[in-house]
Scaffold this motif. Sequence first.
Motif, PDB file in Angstrom:
ATOM      1  N   ILE A  21       0.834  -1.204   0.000  1.00 11.64           N
ATOM      2  CA  ILE A  21       0.000   0.000   0.000  1.00 11.64           C
ATOM      3  C   ILE A  21       0.869   1.255   0.000  1.00 11.64           C
ATOM      4  CG2 ILE A  21      -1.573   1.346   1.463  1.00 11.64           C
ATOM      5  CD1 ILE A  21      -2.919  -0.988   0.032  1.00 11.64           C
ATOM      6  N   ASN A  22       1.973   1.211   0.805  1.00 10.14           N
ATOM      7  CA  ASN A  22       2.859   2.371   0.853  1.00 10.14           C
ATOM      8  C   ASN A  22       3.380   2.710  -0.534  1.00 10.14           C
ATOM      9  OD1 ASN A  22       2.702   3.110   3.542  1.00 10.14           O
ATOM     10  ND2 ASN A  22       4.210   1.571   4.171  1.00 10.14           N
ATOM     11  N   GLY A  23       3.533   1.708  -1.361  1.00 11.30           N
ATOM     12  CA  GLY A  23       4.005   1.937  -2.721  1.00 11.30           C
ATOM     13  C   GLY A  23       2.920   2.466  -3.638  1.00 11.30           C
ATOM     14  N   MET A  24       1.681   2.506  -3.171  1.00  5.90           N
ATOM     15  CA  MET A  24       0.565   2.946  -4.031  1.00  5.90           C
ATOM     16  C   MET A  24       0.171   4.393  -3.778  1.00  5.90           C
ATOM     17  SD  MET A  24      -2.091  -0.055  -3.850  1.00  5.90           S
ATOM     18  CE  MET A  24      -2.518  -0.833  -5.322  1.00  5.90           C
ATOM     19  N   LEU A  25       0.801   5.004  -2.776  1.00  7.05           N
ATOM     20  CA  LEU A  25       0.420   6.375  -2.436  1.00  7.05           C
ATOM     21  C   LEU A  25       0.851   7.327  -3.552  1.00  7.05           C
ATOM     22  CD1 LEU A  25       1.372   6.265   1.330  1.00  7.05           C
ATOM     23  CD2 LEU A  25      -0.906   6.756   0.438  1.00  7.05           C
TER      24      LEU A  25
END
Length: 416
Positions: A228-232
């Motif tokens: 998820i952190n990579g999708m911000l």
Amino acid sequence: TEAGCSLGHNENIRCLTTLGHFGFDCLPTQLVNKSIQKGFSFNILCVGETGIGKSTLINTLFNTNLKESKSSHFYSKVGLKVKTYELQERNIPLKLTVVKTVGYGDQINKEASYQPVVDYLDAQFEAYLQEELKIKRSLVDYHDSRIHVCLYFIAPTGHSLKSLDLLTMKNIDRRVNIIPLIAKADSLSKSDLQRFKSNIMGELVSNGIQIYQFPMDDEDTAQVNASINGMLPFAVVGSMEEVKVGKRMVRGRHYPWGVLQVENESHCDFVKLRDLLLCTNMEDLKDQTHTQHYECYRSNRLQKLGFNDTGPDNQPVSFQEMYETKRQEFLGQCQREEEELKQTFMQRVKEKELTFKDAEKELQDKFEHLKRIQQEEILKLEEERRKLEEQIIDFYKTKAASETSQVQVCTNVKKD
Ligand code: GDP
């Protein structure tokens, strides 16, 4: 019990599986019951331009119509609209506070746009600190208004962040957990969106802006959170409209060319945001607010007030000693200020006395001058009176003489 069973190796001992909770394995249940009784609270700050979709997204997130009037673009300064709602899902009550910017980005002066947001965040920390410092504090029923998360709405330009976005985020990133969102993401194509996302992340990193990182220390959520952190930033779409897709009614936006389903993960990141915000990370957001942002505010504030954990020699200082030193410093300062005030007062009195004396002298001189003039006038009048009296005497004399000569003339006429 299980422990007893694992210790005993005697095969004749009967093992019973327990049906309920006994002993301290009831602790989690106690905590859950207590938390449910107390209720939960969550405070969200939405920062973004007027009309960017803040209200719609909040309504979609909580699946309710939190009715309110639309904001206009013509405010002379940025304000914050604060509303608290009591929501309930099954038997879990949630006190939700939504704070929204009003008129944000509508002014030319950028500082005027972000300063009210910074001030609001600090004011909530200050209120909590004041409650904490009270002797009789009631933190249990205190309505904690500290902001747990800031949803920052980025306009879907497809280019880069605006300078106002960078300025605001830079000024609030040490005060609140920021989750950046690309608002109205339905206006960008998939490839534009990917490029836009990486542009935004690049700009945030190069400007040293810290956004909220979903935690990776919990085994259960680490894997999900890492991806998820990579999708911000999340690309979100909001809508309260129910649209028919096949045989189902779904929440979405109806366009001439098709339907955008808000809750379809291949259409936008709305579901991810909702799950992270409400299901998996709400407690962490609250935790971070208290342990990181509030702690930072508190220590800065106390340091500004002159408190320190260690003295100049790096030795721990007791609170009592520090209080005494501060008290003495304060009393000394009061005395100095009192002395200064006395001196200024005396100086002023002296100055006033001098001016009064000058005025008195001036008046005295004026009086003397007038007195002299008056005396001269009196003398002049006296002189004139004397002259007049002489003239009167002369007149009577002449009158008497003329009367005598008149009588003589008459007697002479009679004789003749
Ligand atoms: P706010 O002023 O930021 O609270 O904006 P609103 O939530 O009142 O939304 C302003 C307008 O934008 C409304 O007409 C919404 O229907 C529309 N809107 C909200 N969210 C979206 C979205 O995700 N996509 C699109 N295309 N329009 C949206």
